[in-house]
Design a protein around this motif. Structure first.
Motif, PDB file in Angstrom:
ATOM      1  N   THR A 169       0.838  -1.206   0.000  1.00  0.00           N
ATOM      2  CA  THR A 169       0.000   0.000   0.000  1.00  0.00           C
ATOM      3  C   THR A 169       0.862   1.239   0.000  1.00  0.00           C
ATOM      4  N   PRO A 202       1.861   3.310  -4.263  1.00  0.00           N
ATOM      5  CA  PRO A 202       0.628   3.094  -5.007  1.00  0.00           C
ATOM      6  C   PRO A 202       0.841   2.934  -6.509  1.00  0.00           C
ATOM      7  N   TRP A 247       1.252   2.118 -10.336  1.00  0.00           N
ATOM      8  CA  TRP A 247       0.550   1.136 -11.175  1.00  0.00           C
ATOM      9  C   TRP A 247       0.882   1.390 -12.607  1.00  0.00           C
ATOM     10  N   ARG A 263       3.241  -1.665 -11.171  1.00  0.00           N
ATOM     11  CA  ARG A 263       4.317  -1.603 -10.201  1.00  0.00           C
ATOM     12  C   ARG A 263       5.656  -1.880 -10.861  1.00  0.00           C
ATOM     13  N   VAL A 291      -0.212 -14.621  -3.323  1.00  0.00           N
ATOM     14  CA  VAL A 291      -1.584 -14.105  -3.413  1.00  0.00           C
ATOM     15  C   VAL A 291      -1.603 -12.594  -3.176  1.00  0.00           C
ATOM     16  N   VAL A 335      -0.419 -10.954  -6.297  1.00  0.00           N
ATOM     17  CA  VAL A 335      -1.426 -10.970  -7.371  1.00  0.00           C
ATOM     18  C   VAL A 335      -2.466  -9.889  -7.135  1.00  0.00           C
ATOM     19  N   PHE A 336      -2.918  -9.785  -5.875  1.00  0.00           N
ATOM     20  CA  PHE A 336      -3.902  -8.741  -5.576  1.00  0.00           C
ATOM     21  C   PHE A 336      -3.290  -7.366  -5.708  1.00  0.00           C
ATOM     22  N   ARG A 374     -12.054  -1.230   3.476  1.00  0.00           N
ATOM     23  CA  ARG A 374     -12.104   0.185   3.161  1.00  0.00           C
ATOM     24  C   ARG A 374     -10.915   0.584   2.331  1.00  0.00           C
ATOM     25  N   ASP A 375      -9.798  -0.157   2.423  1.00  0.00           N
ATOM     26  CA  ASP A 375      -8.603   0.223   1.684  1.00  0.00           C
ATOM     27  C   ASP A 375      -7.835  -1.020   1.248  1.00  0.00           C
ATOM     28  N   ARG A 376      -6.820  -0.752   0.439  1.00  0.00           N
ATOM     29  CA  ARG A 376      -6.053  -1.889  -0.082  1.00  0.00           C
ATOM     30  C   ARG A 376      -5.318  -2.636   1.031  1.00  0.00           C
ATOM     31  N   THR A 377      -4.885  -1.885   2.051  1.00  0.00           N
ATOM     32  CA  THR A 377      -4.207  -2.540   3.177  1.00  0.00           C
ATOM     33  C   THR A 377      -5.077  -3.649   3.726  1.00  0.00           C
ATOM     34  N   THR A 404      -7.607  -5.211   2.285  1.00  0.00           N
ATOM     35  CA  THR A 404      -7.785  -6.299   1.318  1.00  0.00           C
ATOM     36  C   THR A 404      -6.568  -7.212   1.290  1.00  0.00           C
ATOM     37  N   TYR A 405      -5.399  -6.575   1.163  1.00  0.00           N
ATOM     38  CA  TYR A 405      -4.176  -7.374   1.087  1.00  0.00           C
ATOM     39  C   TYR A 405      -3.991  -8.201   2.357  1.00  0.00           C
ATOM     40  N   VAL A 435      -6.539 -11.157   2.319  1.00  0.00           N
ATOM     41  CA  VAL A 435      -6.246 -12.225   1.352  1.00  0.00           C
ATOM     42  C   VAL A 435      -4.927 -12.915   1.720  1.00  0.00           C
TER      43      VAL A 435
END
Lengths: 366, 643
Positions: free
Chosen positions: A128, A131, A133, A135, A172, A175-176, A299-302, A304-305, A308
């Motif tokens: 995170t 950011p 993209w 990467r 994983v 990938v995310f 709420r954020d990528r943190t 989600t990562y 997962v």
């Protein structure tokens, strides 16, 4: 920190499923350590109850503090993990030719169990932070370098099985975080090509023999093959409906080594049968799906990562252990999360779920 | 913070989560299918394997059948012995336990360690037998120190017991662990490794009846073979009880008479009408109890190496020249072949020329007829018969009477004697049979060799009216409901002998004992004992001289070079109830065997008439002295000499 609003958004269904699995684990540990001659149950049962209590406290702690705060401290988590693993390697208890445990007097701790949640946290924070993209390749290398530290320390113990469980977490999360599947496929091909080299130079003799034993169990019926053969007999003897609680002869008469930890699922399969297996697998599937839901609504990528990452390690471990418990995978010292006996495993797993719930319940907060 | 999912985009995350879920679902489905295969499809196979994992069959040894003598006295039985065993799993320091056990039991520590080592690879929960058939003192010592010997257990186990020890040992035989050859022969149906089976004697010939059927205890064991409990039991079926034809009083009296006379040897006493064996002696004997306990290598070695071969059953397996006892068979042959009549006479001047050679007699008997020739054991007379008879004629009648044939007794390892014939010689060498050889055969020398048992059969046929009986040692057996007669022996075969033949031979035999013959030491007033002595040559005169020269200074000939003495007998003459043979090893003279038979006969008659059993007669003179001048058979083999 924790307020009433959060309590309302906690995923109680996930909590219930996790509690059911832990309870099922207790019942199976009871059966696995029950001594039919004395009619007493082993001390493992009480220790597991205590471990669940500690794990509950640790899980609540992981849930109480905002995961972003924790993610900000990922360097501390990573550092602590590395120090503990290094300490284990240097001063750990030597058991069966390996140093995997730190003796704490009344109990002992297996630091490698904490590597998965810690690395999930570290990787989530890492990816995170930048950011960008797409990467830059350096991102993957930095992540790889981070994972390599605990991986090598654990593999050195030696405990390749536990070390390998870090790989699904790493892959994983990458990938995310945007790693192209094409790149992943290319890496897999390179890995396959390197496999013979690893076989020849990277594996210890006992690891090679375990792999050979897995492929041809009868080649070594008394040593590693014994466990695999007995595991399959145990599972096969269960049948459709099982032999009943405390009635499995394989379990009761100690034909299955490590029945209460690594092979707890075999005990369940023998005594509860295929139906018990399906119900338990269903519970695990439910837990994984509910957890991934937290990743979706995070709420954020943190968040989600983090989710997962944790669930990648968790799912891999469940799948591997269940396959192993039916003699379908080589025997590795891998516990079945939530069911197996083992304080470090249960505490680390509950801390992981604490983090998952943490992400899920803070989906609306800023 | 507004960088929410900006990198891969919210949609990409959602798609990846779907992929994640799909992978997990597929993996779980594969696992479930695999479990279905193992748990449902292959369930019966694995359930069986789980069963054989934890269930064990422990044999419950069936006690072997009790063996009685004809009067119902216990001769062989199973005794509850106690083994001292060690359960390794219950001992922390095996070396110390063995030390202590050796000290309290007085057993050599090295033996205990050897016994322990032999079985160490077994499960640590299986007791290892360290001391078989422990004595009461040993068991008491171990029980008293139970606290210090936690892993030492006392295990009851049936052990074969022979209360009479060496009495009739060759009759009963002995037991031992089944051998590989026996297992192979049994085809694996009845016998299993570790079974105790008969190895000799009645124990072997009636092993099937005696063995019974082992039971089974089904037990549950854990992975270390520790017994958790019993889930079922099939009790063992004890072996059948046997009642033998043996009369233990007659047997004992015969053995005692041998001991008293200072001879080893053999004896067979039987009922000439039925073939029931009343006594069967072979000396020296051995103690079958040693085998039952699991004989140790040293003892077995000593028995096998013993020059006197105590395991050898002389009565059935010993082959000796019959000497003059063979003259009875030659007399039958001559009469039945019609080469002489009973009043045929020969003049004995101390020898005669036949086929260019002078054959000597042991005395000058003057003119003798057949009866007198038998009475005096006149060699000259029988040389004359040998000259008139063909060897095949002698062979035919000797064989009919049982010589050179198996008696068919229901005991194992019987040896066949030898009565030469032209066919036998043809098979054996390129040379034909020379009539001169028949002269030696006519007096029971030359190649003639017989077992004591076959002579007893011959005697029976001569006195029972010419019927060939088959000796039996089993009278009846108990089938669990009642006593059943023994499986039948072949019926007696009528030899079709002329009555005159039998009466002439019997009169001769009567005169041997009751007239001026060589068997007067077998005489019992009022019993009309029939008999015939004989001397079995051990070594030729020339050979003896050579042997003596090789061992100078001993003066007289050593015992092992002395001839064997025979005495065949039957009584009473009118209605014979007992017939038999005594073979006295190295007795030098046949007449020295007669007193042994006399004591056996006295005991037999006393028993039958309900009288007190006779004591042994006063000890005979230590050195055999020369008998009355008119019974000089003693010299005859020396005179014959040569080959």
């Amino acid at each position: 920190m924790l307020d009433r609003r959060h309590l309302r958004t906690v995923d109680w269904r996930l909590v219930t499923a996790v509690a059911l699995l832990a309870g099922l684990g207790l019942a199976m540990i009871y059966s696995a350590t029950y001594d039919p001659t004395s009619g007493r149950v082993g001390s493992e049962f009480g220790r597991q109850v205590a471990a669940l209590a500690i794990g509950l406290a640790a899980g609540v702690a992981c849930l109480a503090i905002d995961y972003r705060t924790l993610a900000d401290q990922w360097r501390f988590a990573f550092g602590a993990l590395s120090v503990l693993l290094a300490y284990t390697l240097l001063f750990g208890d030597e058991v069966g030719g390996g140093r995997r445990w730190i003796d704490l007097g009344p109990t002992s701790v297996q630091p490698s169990e904490f590597a998965r949640p810690a690395m999930a946290l570290a990787l989530a924070a890492l990816y995170t932070r930048s950011p960008g993209w797409p990467r830059p390749a350096s991102d993957w290398l930095i992540g790889g370098a981070l994972v390599a530290v605990p991986f090598l320390l654990i593999a050195w113990e030696p405990d390749l099985g536990t070390a390998v469980t870090l790989l699904p977490v790493y892959v994983v999360v990458m990938v995310f975080a945007g790693l192209r599947l094409r790149t992943l496929a290319a890496c897999a091909v390179v890995g396959l090509l390197l496999a013979p080299v690893v076989w020849a130079y990277g594996l210890e003799e006992y690891q090679r023999s375990r792999l050979v034993t897995f492929l041809v169990p009868e080649s070594d019926p008394l040593e590693a093959g014994y466990q695999q053969i007995q595991a399959r007999i145990t599972v096969g003897a269960g049948g459709l409906t099982g032999r009943g609680f405390l009635q499995g002869t394989q379990n009761r008469y100690d034909f299955l080594p490590a029945a209460h930890n690594d092979f707890i699922f075999s005990v369940l399969a023998e005594e509860q049968g295929f139906l018990g297996v399906v119900v338990t697998l269903g519970l695990y599937l439910f837990v994984i799906f509910r957890s991934l839901n937290a990743a979706r609504v995070a709420r954020d990528r943190t968040g989600t990562y983090l989710v997962v990452g944790i669930m990648a390690g968790f799912s891999f471990q469940v799948l591997y252990n269940v396959a192993m418990s039916a003699g379908l995978a080589p025997v590795k010292g891998l516990t079945l999360p939530l069911l197996s006996y083992g304080g470090s495993s249960i505490v680390a797993t509950l801390m992981g779920f604490g983090l998952v719930l943490n992400v899920g319940m803070r989906r609306f907060t800023n | 913070m507004e960088w929410r999912h900006e990198a891969a985009g919210s949609g990409a995350i959602g798609r990846l989560l779907v992929v994640f879920r799909c992978v997990v679902v597929i993996a779980f489905a594969i696992l479930a299918a695999a479990f279905w295969r193992v748990q449902v499809d292959l369930h019966p196979q694995y359930l069986e394997r789980a069963g054989s994992n934890h269930q064990r069959e422990r044999p419950l040894r069936a006690p072997r059948g009790v063996v009685f003598d004809r009067d119902g006295r216990v001769m062989v039985e199973d005794r509850d012995a106690l083994n001292l065993s060690l359960v390794p799993a219950r001992v922390q320091d095996v070396e110390r336990a063995l030390d202590l056990l050796a000290r309290v039991t007085g057993v050599d520590r090295a033996d205990l360690r050897a016994a322990f080592r032999r079985r160490r690879q077994d499960s640590p929960h299986r007791p290892i037998v360290l001391i078989r058939d422990a004595s009461r003192a040993q068991v008491a010592a171990v029980v008293a120190r139970r606290a210090e010997l936690p892993g030492v257990v006392v295990e009851p186990t049936p052990v074969r017991s022979y209360p009479g020890a060496t009495l009739a040992a060759h009759w009963f035989g002995y037991v031992g662990e089944v051998t590989a050859a026996q297992l192979a022969a049994a085809g694996g149906t009845r016998l299993r490794q570790g079974h105790i089976v008969g190895q000799s004697g009645v124990e072997l010939s009636y092993n099937r009846l005696l063995m019974g059927v082992d039971g089974t205890r089904h037990v549950v064991v854990d992975s270390t073979e520790r017994e958790i409990g019993t889930i079922g039991e099939e009790p063992p079926i004890a072996g059948r009880q046997l009642r033998l034809t043996i009369d233990s009083d007659v047997q004992r009296a015969t053995e005692e008479a041998f001991h008293d006379a200072g001879f080893d040897g053999a004896a067979v006493l039987l009922d000439p009408q039925t073939g029931e064996v009343l006594a069967l002696v072979s000396l020296p004997s051995y103690d079958p109890n040693a085998f039952a306990r699991g004989i140790d290598g040293d003892t077995l070695d000593a028995l096998n190496r013993n020059r006197l071969s105590p395991l050898h059953n002389r009565a059935l397996q010993g082959r000796y020249p019959p000497g003059s006892t063979f003259k009875a068979a030659v007399a039958v042959a001559a009469l039945e072949e019609g080469v002489i009549t009973p009043d045929y006479t020969v003049r004995c001047d101390g020898g005669a020329h036949h086929y260019g050679r002078y054959h000597r007699c042991h005395a000058r008997h003057g003119v003798v007829d057949l009866e007198a020739a038998i009475e005096r054991s006149c060699n000259t007379y029988f040389y004359a018969l040998g000259a008139r008879l063909d060897v095949d004629q002698i062979h035919r009648w000797a064989t009919a009477l049982g010589l050179g044939e198996l008696s068919g007794v229901d005991l194992p390892f019987e040896a066949r004697g030898l009565v030469p014939s032209r066919a036998w010689k043809r098979e054996r060498s390129a040379e034909p049979w020379y009539p001169g050889e028949t002269i030696s055969v006519a007096i029971g020398q030359g190649q003639v060799g017989v077992t004591p048992m076959s002579l007893a059969v011959m005697m029976s046929s001569l006195v029972n009216g010419g019927r060939r009986i088959t000796p039996r040692v089993l009278r009846e057996f108990h089938d669990g409901v009642g006593w059943r007669p023994a499986p039948g022996s072949p019926p007696a075969r009528d030899l079709q002998l002329r009555p005159e033949t039998l009466s002439v031979v019997k009169r001769g035999l009567w005169r041997v004992v009751n007239g001026a013959g060589t068997g007067r030491r077998g005489r019992i007033p009022g019993r009309d004992v029939l008999g015939k002595t004989g001397t079995a040559q051990v070594i030729s005169r020339a050979g003896r001289a050579t042997a003596l020269a090789a061992t100078p200074g001993t003066g007289s000939s050593p015992r092992t070079l002395q001839d064997h003495g025979w005495f065949v007998f039957a009584a009473p003459a009118d209605d014979p109830q007992i017939a038999g043979v005594v073979f006295a090893e190295h007795a030098d003279h046949g007449y020295l065997a007669a007193p042994i038979a006399r004591h056996a006969l006295n005991t037999f008659f006393a028993k039958r008439e309900g009288r007190e059993l006779p004591p042994l007669p006063p000890a005979a003179p230590a050195t055999p002295h020369r008998p009355q001048p008119r019974a000089p058979e003693a010299v005859d083999p020396l005179v014959i000499g040569g080959d």
